[in-house]
Design a protein around this motif. Structure first.
Motif, PDB file in Angstrom:
ATOM      1  N   ARG A  92       1.060  40.415 -35.652  1.00 16.73           N
ATOM      2  CA  ARG A  92       2.216  39.525 -35.811  1.00 16.73           C
ATOM      3  C   ARG A  92       1.885  38.391 -36.777  1.00 16.73           C
ATOM      4  O   ARG A  92       2.671  38.057 -37.657  1.00 16.73           O
ATOM      5  CB  ARG A  92       2.641  38.960 -34.446  1.00 16.73           C
ATOM      6  N   ARG A  95       1.802  39.548 -40.411  1.00 17.48           N
ATOM      7  CA  ARG A  95       3.166  39.644 -40.950  1.00 17.48           C
ATOM      8  C   ARG A  95       3.717  38.259 -41.288  1.00 17.48           C
ATOM      9  O   ARG A  95       4.329  38.047 -42.338  1.00 17.48           O
ATOM     10  CB  ARG A  95       4.083  40.353 -39.955  1.00 17.48           C
ATOM     11  N   THR A  99       4.579  37.003 -45.084  1.00 16.58           N
ATOM     12  CA  THR A  99       5.969  36.582 -45.333  1.00 16.58           C
ATOM     13  C   THR A  99       6.007  35.181 -45.935  1.00 16.58           C
ATOM     14  O   THR A  99       6.852  34.884 -46.779  1.00 16.58           O
ATOM     15  CB  THR A  99       6.786  36.621 -44.022  1.00 16.58           C
ATOM     16  N   VAL A 168       9.126  30.729 -42.489  1.00 18.76           N
ATOM     17  CA  VAL A 168      10.234  31.674 -42.303  1.00 18.76           C
ATOM     18  C   VAL A 168       9.880  32.535 -41.108  1.00 18.76           C
ATOM     19  O   VAL A 168       8.839  33.204 -41.111  1.00 18.76           O
ATOM     20  CB  VAL A 168      10.429  32.545 -43.557  1.00 18.76           C
ATOM     21  N   PRO A 169      10.701  32.516 -40.058  1.00 18.75           N
ATOM     22  CA  PRO A 169      10.368  33.296 -38.862  1.00 18.75           C
ATOM     23  C   PRO A 169      10.489  34.796 -39.103  1.00 18.75           C
ATOM     24  O   PRO A 169      11.192  35.238 -40.006  1.00 18.75           O
ATOM     25  CB  PRO A 169      11.375  32.809 -37.829  1.00 18.75           C
ATOM     26  N   LEU A 170       9.853  35.553 -38.243  1.00 19.02           N
ATOM     27  CA  LEU A 170       9.931  37.014 -38.314  1.00 19.02           C
ATOM     28  C   LEU A 170      11.144  37.498 -37.534  1.00 19.02           C
ATOM     29  O   LEU A 170      11.564  36.862 -36.569  1.00 19.02           O
ATOM     30  CB  LEU A 170       8.673  37.636 -37.712  1.00 19.02           C
ATOM     31  N   ASP A 171      11.656  38.645 -37.949  1.00 20.05           N
ATOM     32  CA  ASP A 171      12.780  39.254 -37.224  1.00 20.05           C
ATOM     33  C   ASP A 171      12.308  40.106 -36.050  1.00 20.05           C
ATOM     34  O   ASP A 171      13.099  40.705 -35.353  1.00 20.05           O
ATOM     35  CB  ASP A 171      13.598  40.147 -38.170  1.00 20.05           C
ATOM     36  N   ASN A 172      10.978  40.140 -35.856  1.00 20.09           N
ATOM     37  CA  ASN A 172      10.337  40.956 -34.806  1.00 20.09           C
ATOM     38  C   ASN A 172      10.901  42.304 -34.847  1.00 20.09           C
ATOM     39  O   ASN A 172      11.039  43.202 -34.487  1.00 20.09           O
ATOM     40  CB  ASN A 172      10.452  40.317 -33.433  1.00 20.09           C
TER      41      ASN A 172
END
Length: 172
Positions: A92, A95, A99, A168-172
Motif C-alpha cells: 500500500r 503505491r 502516486t 493524493v489518496p489511493l482509491d484502494n
C-alpha cells in the motif's frame, strides 16, 4: 507525468543524514502507525555486492524502511511492524509513494520481496521493473523498502512535512 533525472550517488558523500530525510522518516513512521520503521539510513559505504560503487545511503538521501514484525525483547524496545500484515501495508505504501513521487521528491524505491529478484521504481522511467536477474542484494524475500529522495527534498524538512499534508489518496 514527465520522467525526472535520477541523481544516484552523483552528489557525493554527505557528512550525515540530511534534515529532509529525517523529516521523511518521521512522517512515514508516524503515518504508517509504526508499520514501516527505519531500518537504516545514513552510512558511507558501497552498494552491497558492488565494490567501488558508492551507495546512495552515503549521500544522506536514502532510507531502508522495514515492515517485519519484531516483538519487545523485554528491555524496553518497542514492538515494531504489523503481525501478518506487514507486506500488505508495504505494498500500500509503495503505491502511495509512487502516486505521489513528484510531490514527495522520490527518485527511487527498491522492493526486496518479490521473486525472482525484487523490483525497482525510478523517476527516470516512471515505472516499476521486475528484476529477472540478481540486481539488488537481499532479494527476494527481503522485508524492507529502500527509498531515495531528491537532493532538494532531502535538504528541506519543511517541504517534506508540507508534501505529506498534500498526498493524493489511493482509491484502494
Amino acid at each position: 507525468m514527465k520522467a525526472r533525472k535520477y541523481t544516484g550517488s552523483s552528489d557525493g558523500a554527505a557528512t550525515g543524514r540530511r534534515a529532509g530525510m529525517t523529516a521523511f522518516i518521521k512522517e512515514i513512521e508516524t503515518r504508517s502507525g509504526g508499520a514501516l520503521w527505519n531500518n537504516g539510513d545514513y552510512v558511507v559505504r558501497d552498494v552491497r555486492g558492488k565494490a567501488g560503487q558508492m551507495s546512495v545511503h552515503s549521500t544522506g538521501r536514502a532510507v531502508d524502511l522495514s515492515y517485519r514484525f519484531i516483538r519487545s525483547n523485554g528491555k524496553g524496545s518497542a514492538t515494531r511492524g504489523i503481525p501478518d500484515g506487514g507486506r500488505k501495508e508495504a505494498i500500500r505504501w509503495c503505491r502511495l509513494l509512487v502516486t505521489n513521487a513528484d510531490l514527495l521528491g522520490i527518485e527511487a524505491i527498491l522492493d526486496y520481496f518479490p521473486e525472482p529478484h525484487g523490483r525497482g521504481y525510478r523517476c527516470d522511467r516512471r515505472d516499476w521493473v521486475k528484476y529477472e536477474v540478481k540486481t539488488i542484494s537481499g532479494a527476494p524475500k527481503g522485508d524492507w523498502l529502500h527509498i531515495e529522495l531528491t537532493p532538494a527534498m532531502a535538504d528541506d524538512p519543511a517541504a517534506v512535512r508540507q508534501a505529506f499534508t498534500q498526498l493524493v489518496p489511493l482509491d484502494n
